[in-house]
Design a protein around this motif. Sequence first.
Motif, PDB file in Angstrom:
ATOM      1  N   VAL A 171       0.863  -1.214  -0.102  1.00  0.00           N
ATOM      2  CA  VAL A 171      -0.052  -0.217   0.004  1.00  0.00           C
ATOM      3  C   VAL A 171       0.898   1.329   0.033  1.00  0.00           C
ATOM      4  O   VAL A 171       0.654   2.317  -0.542  1.00  0.00           O
ATOM      5  CB  VAL A 171      -0.954  -0.127   1.199  1.00  0.00           C
ATOM      6  N   LYS A 172       2.033   1.219   0.829  1.00  0.00           N
ATOM      7  CA  LYS A 172       2.889   2.449   0.561  1.00  0.00           C
ATOM      8  C   LYS A 172       3.335   2.605  -0.923  1.00  0.00           C
ATOM      9  O   LYS A 172       3.580   3.730  -1.223  1.00  0.00           O
ATOM     10  CB  LYS A 172       4.078   2.168   1.501  1.00  0.00           C
ATOM     11  N   GLY A 173       3.763   1.472  -1.564  1.00  0.00           N
ATOM     12  CA  GLY A 173       4.159   1.688  -2.636  1.00  0.00           C
ATOM     13  C   GLY A 173       3.307   2.479  -3.786  1.00  0.00           C
ATOM     14  O   GLY A 173       3.593   3.233  -4.605  1.00  0.00           O
ATOM     15  N   ALA A 174       1.861   1.901  -3.645  1.00  0.00           N
ATOM     16  CA  ALA A 174       0.911   2.596  -4.307  1.00  0.00           C
ATOM     17  C   ALA A 174       0.431   3.986  -3.936  1.00  0.00           C
ATOM     18  O   ALA A 174      -0.102   4.704  -4.728  1.00  0.00           O
ATOM     19  CB  ALA A 174      -0.521   1.734  -4.184  1.00  0.00           C
ATOM     20  N   LEU A 175       0.669   4.498  -2.662  1.00  0.00           N
ATOM     21  CA  LEU A 175       0.538   5.766  -2.247  1.00  0.00           C
ATOM     22  C   LEU A 175       1.670   6.789  -2.596  1.00  0.00           C
ATOM     23  O   LEU A 175       1.530   8.171  -2.588  1.00  0.00           O
ATOM     24  CB  LEU A 175       0.239   5.723  -0.625  1.00  0.00           C
ATOM     25  N   GLU A 176       2.988   5.790  -2.789  1.00  0.00           N
ATOM     26  CA  GLU A 176       3.990   6.807  -2.721  1.00  0.00           C
ATOM     27  C   GLU A 176       4.328   8.004  -3.701  1.00  0.00           C
ATOM     28  O   GLU A 176       4.367   9.194  -3.245  1.00  0.00           O
ATOM     29  CB  GLU A 176       5.110   5.837  -3.238  1.00  0.00           C
ATOM     30  N   ARG A 177       3.568   7.946  -5.019  1.00  0.00           N
ATOM     31  CA  ARG A 177       3.657   9.110  -5.900  1.00  0.00           C
ATOM     32  C   ARG A 177       2.896  10.122  -5.444  1.00  0.00           C
ATOM     33  O   ARG A 177       3.192  11.422  -5.709  1.00  0.00           O
ATOM     34  CB  ARG A 177       3.598   8.559  -7.187  1.00  0.00           C
ATOM     35  N   PHE A 178       1.776   9.688  -5.105  1.00  0.00           N
ATOM     36  CA  PHE A 178       0.876  10.613  -4.719  1.00  0.00           C
ATOM     37  C   PHE A 178       1.198  11.616  -3.532  1.00  0.00           C
ATOM     38  O   PHE A 178       0.964  12.738  -3.604  1.00  0.00           O
ATOM     39  CB  PHE A 178      -0.712   9.952  -4.150  1.00  0.00           C
ATOM     40  N   VAL A 179       1.916  10.917  -2.264  1.00  0.00           N
ATOM     41  CA  VAL A 179       2.354  11.493  -1.212  1.00  0.00           C
ATOM     42  C   VAL A 179       3.313  12.679  -1.652  1.00  0.00           C
ATOM     43  O   VAL A 179       3.397  13.567  -1.095  1.00  0.00           O
ATOM     44  CB  VAL A 179       2.581  10.610  -0.124  1.00  0.00           C
ATOM     45  N   LYS A 180       4.209  11.993  -2.517  1.00  0.00           N
ATOM     46  CA  LYS A 180       5.369  12.694  -2.816  1.00  0.00           C
ATOM     47  C   LYS A 180       4.765  14.196  -3.757  1.00  0.00           C
ATOM     48  O   LYS A 180       5.569  15.164  -3.571  1.00  0.00           O
ATOM     49  CB  LYS A 180       6.211  11.847  -3.980  1.00  0.00           C
ATOM     50  N   LEU A 181       3.865  13.767  -4.559  1.00  0.00           N
ATOM     51  CA  LEU A 181       3.270  14.984  -5.017  1.00  0.00           C
ATOM     52  C   LEU A 181       2.750  16.032  -4.193  1.00  0.00           C
ATOM     53  O   LEU A 181       2.929  17.263  -4.488  1.00  0.00           O
ATOM     54  CB  LEU A 181       2.060  14.417  -6.057  1.00  0.00           C
ATOM     55  N   ARG A 182       1.764  15.680  -3.250  1.00  0.00           N
ATOM     56  CA  ARG A 182       1.464  16.400  -2.469  1.00  0.00           C
ATOM     57  C   ARG A 182       2.259  16.929  -1.437  1.00  0.00           C
ATOM     58  O   ARG A 182       2.323  18.223  -0.987  1.00  0.00           O
ATOM     59  CB  ARG A 182       0.193  15.644  -1.431  1.00  0.00           C
ATOM     60  N   ALA A 183       3.427  16.333  -1.378  1.00  0.00           N
ATOM     61  CA  ALA A 183       4.751  16.857  -0.442  1.00  0.00           C
ATOM     62  C   ALA A 183       5.108  18.045  -0.988  1.00  0.00           C
ATOM     63  O   ALA A 183       5.873  19.089  -0.212  1.00  0.00           O
ATOM     64  CB  ALA A 183       5.528  15.905  -0.092  1.00  0.00           C
ATOM     65  N   VAL A 184       5.229  18.226  -2.310  1.00  0.00           N
ATOM     66  CA  VAL A 184       5.902  19.332  -2.919  1.00  0.00           C
ATOM     67  C   VAL A 184       4.854  20.441  -3.397  1.00  0.00           C
ATOM     68  O   VAL A 184       5.164  21.396  -4.002  1.00  0.00           O
ATOM     69  CB  VAL A 184       6.918  18.856  -4.040  1.00  0.00           C
ATOM     70  N   GLN A 185       3.501  19.997  -3.363  1.00  0.00           N
ATOM     71  CA  GLN A 185       2.369  20.958  -3.925  1.00  0.00           C
ATOM     72  C   GLN A 185       1.848  21.607  -2.864  1.00  0.00           C
ATOM     73  O   GLN A 185       1.465  22.692  -2.990  1.00  0.00           O
ATOM     74  CB  GLN A 185       1.519  20.155  -4.557  1.00  0.00           C
ATOM     75  N   ARG A 186       1.957  21.370  -1.594  1.00  0.00           N
ATOM     76  CA  ARG A 186       1.150  22.252  -0.498  1.00  0.00           C
ATOM     77  C   ARG A 186       2.214  22.525   0.441  1.00  0.00           C
ATOM     78  O   ARG A 186       3.269  21.877   0.806  1.00  0.00           O
ATOM     79  CB  ARG A 186       0.047  21.188  -0.021  1.00  0.00           C
ATOM     80  N   ASP A 187       2.155  23.683   1.125  1.00  0.00           N
ATOM     81  CA  ASP A 187       3.107  24.378   2.012  1.00  0.00           C
ATOM     82  C   ASP A 187       2.948  23.921   3.352  1.00  0.00           C
ATOM     83  O   ASP A 187       3.766  24.190   4.335  1.00  0.00           O
ATOM     84  CB  ASP A 187       3.137  25.717   2.005  1.00  0.00           C
ATOM     85  N   THR A 188       1.759  23.191   3.764  1.00  0.00           N
ATOM     86  CA  THR A 188       1.728  22.759   5.071  1.00  0.00           C
ATOM     87  C   THR A 188       1.302  21.073   4.953  1.00  0.00           C
ATOM     88  O   THR A 188       0.658  20.578   4.216  1.00  0.00           O
ATOM     89  CB  THR A 188       0.456  23.200   6.011  1.00  0.00           C
ATOM     90  N   PRO A 189       1.770  20.315   6.107  1.00  0.00           N
ATOM     91  CA  PRO A 189       1.510  18.738   6.202  1.00  0.00           C
ATOM     92  C   PRO A 189      -0.286  18.764   6.002  1.00  0.00           C
ATOM     93  O   PRO A 189      -0.780  17.776   5.579  1.00  0.00           O
ATOM     94  CB  PRO A 189       2.095  18.320   7.520  1.00  0.00           C
ATOM     95  N   SER A 190      -0.815  19.525   6.693  1.00  0.00           N
ATOM     96  CA  SER A 190      -2.297  19.285   6.704  1.00  0.00           C
ATOM     97  C   SER A 190      -2.892  19.583   5.446  1.00  0.00           C
ATOM     98  O   SER A 190      -3.759  18.827   5.092  1.00  0.00           O
ATOM     99  CB  SER A 190      -2.845  20.405   8.033  1.00  0.00           C
ATOM    100  N   ARG A 191      -2.353  20.495   4.801  1.00  0.00           N
ATOM    101  CA  ARG A 191      -2.854  20.784   3.404  1.00  0.00           C
ATOM    102  C   ARG A 191      -2.567  19.680   2.418  1.00  0.00           C
ATOM    103  O   ARG A 191      -3.077  19.360   1.444  1.00  0.00           O
ATOM    104  CB  ARG A 191      -2.633  22.190   2.930  1.00  0.00           C
ATOM    105  N   ALA A 192      -1.120  19.038   2.817  1.00  0.00           N
ATOM    106  CA  ALA A 192      -0.890  18.035   1.814  1.00  0.00           C
ATOM    107  C   ALA A 192      -1.468  16.851   2.045  1.00  0.00           C
ATOM    108  O   ALA A 192      -2.022  16.079   1.101  1.00  0.00           O
ATOM    109  CB  ALA A 192       0.601  17.844   1.879  1.00  0.00           C
ATOM    110  N   LEU A 193      -1.572  16.296   3.493  1.00  0.00           N
ATOM    111  CA  LEU A 193      -2.318  15.138   3.668  1.00  0.00           C
ATOM    112  C   LEU A 193      -3.702  14.985   4.111  1.00  0.00           C
ATOM    113  O   LEU A 193      -4.520  14.014   4.176  1.00  0.00           O
ATOM    114  CB  LEU A 193      -1.438  14.530   4.828  1.00  0.00           C
ATOM    115  N   GLY A 194      -4.385  16.437   4.488  1.00  0.00           N
ATOM    116  CA  GLY A 194      -5.717  16.299   4.834  1.00  0.00           C
ATOM    117  C   GLY A 194      -6.811  15.573   3.658  1.00  0.00           C
ATOM    118  O   GLY A 194      -7.885  15.397   4.039  1.00  0.00           O
TER     119      GLY A 194
END
Lengths: 174, 545
Positions: A70-93
């Motif tokens: 499941v980590k492998g399947a989420l990896e690209r999406f999390v990477k994208l959110r990690a550089v697109q949003r300036d706070t963890p809450s906005r990235a992972l919310g």
Amino acid sequence: MRLTECLRDEKEEILRLWMEAVYATYPFDAKGVLRTVSDPFGNPGADMTREAAHALYDAVMGEETTVDGVKGALERFVKLRAVQRDTPSRALGVFHLLKPIMRQRLLPHCTDSGELNGYLAAESRLDSLILLAFDMYMADRETLAESRVKEIRSQHAQLTKWAQAFKKSLLVAG
Amino acid sequence: MAKLPAPQELIASRPPFPGEHWLALKPEFSPGSFCYPAKPDTMERLHMPNPHEWDPAADDWGLPENWEKTLCDAFAERLEKHRSLKLFMDICVRCGACADKCHFFLGTNDPKNMPVLRAELLRSLYRRDHTMLGKLLGKTAGARGWDKSVVKELFYYAYQCTECRRCSLFCPYGIDTAEITMIVRELLHEVGLGTHWIMDPVKNCSFTGNHLGIQPHSFVEIVEMLADDCETVTGIRPKTPFNKKNAEILFITPSGDVFADPGIYTFMGYLLLFHQLDLDYTLSTYASEGGNFGSFTSFNMAKKLNAKMYAEAERLNAKWILGGECGHMWRVINQYMDTYNGPTPANMIPPTSPVTGTVFSNAASTKMVHIAEFTADLIYHNKLKLDPSRNDHIVTTFHDSCNPSRGMGLLDEPRYVLKAVCNNFVEMPENTIREQTFCCGAGSGLNTEEIMELRMRAGMPRGNALRHVQQKFGVNHMACVCAIDRATLPPLANYWAPGVTVSGLHELVANALVMTGEQKRTMDLRQEDLPGVEEDETDAQEGGE
């Protein structure tokens, strides 16, 4: 309706609603492209979201899965959110946005069929996934920070080597 | 009693329909979204207009008093000078073919990063002053006036375009959005707005000839050290000819290959190749930079910095110029050099390979040949002894750098060379390579660390394609022919496809090159052990016993 049947029947609609909720975090005028272009390389952001949506749903609903899988399947999406949003809450919310959808689409069925515990277990699995995603997010942010340092070093790598050799020759010469 | 917000409120999902027109939504200058400004001292020394201290995150950018007139006049002057700009302003029908082709849009999902809308930021200003409909109908006809927030917006988006021209490829009218970005950057310079990462190299190039401002004697010593490293690997110390008069060939490459890791290994590759060929060539301490950050500043600055190439070819009486692996350097050479700095000095002749006799008629005008063309010709004529098995631990793909691929059509030569020196080559998906290549996300002077997040999202389409071939075909290496790529792709690969290394083409060429009188190669140019070499020796010993 039994929970397993309900999960299967509602899957496409829940995924659609969640992806819509993710796209709603981007500007209105960008949504059309995200929704309509299906090429995985021509519209990679949407492809990453789709991949994450399927993995997320299967894992939350208790399908057979591994943490690494499941980590492998989420990896690209999390990477994208990690550089697109300036706070963890906005990235992972966006992962939390699955809860109101589940409550709307699944909870009434589960309450009616007396499978509330099964539903609560699914929500708990979502909480676990959010924790996993948070670890991944932090690792990605660490990679970014390291990249900055490495880049500064690499930019002048040969110059530094030359300066060190020069300093050494000065010391030898006294 | 106040209540905590729900997650939906925390992540600030927007309303289903925005209350404002897209053009009215202004960017937020948060840290990481903009490059640091150029220093006033740098701008003064370069005689740039209106040098001043300013902060992109501040409300007041300290624009000069007459800023609006300055910008309007400068825009009008450029419309008069560049007929192409006027055409690009008039002809767009906003069909949207370019909208989803920009890596910045795909990575940020910011509508103003759609090339059509990025250009519209300038086009709306054009309409007000230069079209009848705009003058009469104003906003109804898509026109708007200048204000300080518009200046900020132009800065924000002109530095979220890498001038890669992928959008132009899909435009039915061939509008070159990169040239629109170039003009916007020129206009911003008129009111003293530039970035440090671009203007500092421009200053250094102006005064000492290369991006880091390394003095000639130090430049030579650094190259000598690279020759020492070549000797450690091959047992052969290549020649390092500098400022040699009457050499047949003047070799110019971006200075990043002399200073920066991993570009230095590409430079070592050049030295070893030229030594093996016994090429009559020279390096120059004056023309010690092929890169041209002037091209990210203004046309005049690009012209000024590029002039040293022909000036040095004339001074040294070189017959032609061989150019190293670089991106925008080749855009300047192929697209602008003739009119910037031509005609070539009288001593220069159409380039002819001294090894194969091939006349590079494609370079008859500029007298400059790309090293990938030069080496491909050598390999085609069997002039190099190669052992590609030395690169067998590599499964490589090739990143088409935007400028050589789209700017000059250099698509097959690097692949021809790469396939000759590596046994394992895999292409990335079709719509991410060749003319359709995705940018590294940090070209045109954006490869600075303060915008690392921005670079990672802009480079996402390239990183995503790389990750695909990494997972599907076991790709662990990406070759390229651009110095900026060699600087920007390692962090991009490390983020999106960790485990993939990046190198220039000629690093791999030199690894595979069997040189006359060389020692047994046990390591590559990075002085990393070649896998399998020691085991072979053990096997041989065991076999002998």
